[in-house]
Design an enzyme around this catalytic site. Structure first.
Site, PDB file in Angstrom:
ATOM      1  CG  ASN A  53      -1.704  -1.313   1.303  1.00  0.00           C
ATOM      2  OD1 ASN A  53      -2.156  -1.831   0.298  1.00  0.00           O
ATOM      3  ND2 ASN A  53      -1.848  -1.836   2.508  1.00  0.00           N
TER       4      ASN A  53
ATOM      5  CG  HIS B   6      12.428  21.476  -7.581  1.00  0.00           C
ATOM      6  ND1 HIS B   6      11.588  22.392  -8.163  1.00  0.00           N
ATOM      7  CD2 HIS B   6      11.632  20.595  -6.921  1.00  0.00           C
ATOM      8  CE1 HIS B   6      10.342  22.101  -7.851  1.00  0.00           C
ATOM      9  NE2 HIS B   6      10.341  21.006  -7.095  1.00  0.00           N
TER      10      HIS B   6
ATOM     11  CB  ALA C  47      12.249  -0.961   7.182  1.00  0.00           C
TER      12      ALA C  47
ATOM     13  CE  LYS D 286      27.092   2.075   6.611  1.00  0.00           C
ATOM     14  NZ  LYS D 286      28.226   2.666   7.383  1.00  0.00           N
TER      15      LYS D 286
END
Length: 203
Positions: free
Chosen positions: A88, A119, A164, A184
């Site tokens: 999700n 940008h 995570a 890393k």
């Protein structure tokens, strides 16, 4: 849970999926299994292979989020191989050379992938100019944990794991564990096996 509640759950989930498909401006080439709403925006191309799944009900964000796929230019492409599962609130935004997923990629919730900085860094050009862009390639059988951000030009080799919360910017080989900000190599998949009962499990 009683029968009426189950019916209402399924009806609400289906209505959300249909509504987001109706308001989408981009067409998805292929037939993914959409368990959650998918909003596809932009003039570019989105393609999916066989057995691609968007959304996962027993996870956070199923009832109040959606998957966002956004190829922002006509030349941009977002592509998924076969047998991928994306949880999700997944976001993929391409305005440059594109975002490409291999086969059997597993993606956690709240993962974001970009092929552009959008940008320039210099203050005088930040609202325009020419932002840096780079093709993003996710190899076969990669497992990406929750809340991972993958930035422009990143390449993740096959069979690797992204921990995570990682912020990925760069190129990584096959079979490694990636984590941290910036990400890393923190381990090797084959050396991180452990025993669970009588079976050997590799993480």
């Amino acid at each position: 849970m009683n029968l009426l509640a189950k019916i209402l759950r399924r009806l609400w989930a289906k209505c959300r999926i249909v509504f987001y498909k109706f308001i989408s401006t981009a067409k998805i080439l292929g037939k993914p299994l959409c368990l959650c709403p998918v909003l596809a925006e932009g003039p570019g191309r989105i393609s999916v292979g066989k057995n691609v799944q968007f959304g996962f009900e027993p996870d956070t964000g199923f009832w109040n989020g959606y998957v966002f796929l956004n190829p922002r230019s006509k030349e941009s492409k977002i592509s998924f191989g076969e047998d991928c599962i994306l949880c999700n609130r997944f976001t993929a935004i391409a305005e440059g050379p594109g975002i490409f997923f291999g086969n059997k990629v597993l993606v956690g919730s709240d993962v974001e992938v970009y092929d552009s900085d959008f940008h320039e860094i210099a203050p005088e050009h930040r609202l325009g100019g020419c932002p840096k862009m780079g093709r993003v390639v996710i190899g076969d059988n990669v497992w990406i944990g929750n809340r991972v951000t993958i930035l422009k030009g990143s390449e993740i080799g096959a069979n690797s794991v992204v921990a995570a919360g990682a912020v990925v910017a760069g190129k990584f080989p096959t079979g490694v564990i990636i984590g941290g900000v910036p990400a890393k190599i923190i381990g090797n998949v084959s050396s991180n096996a452990f025993c669970k009962g009588d079976s050997r499990v590799v993480v």
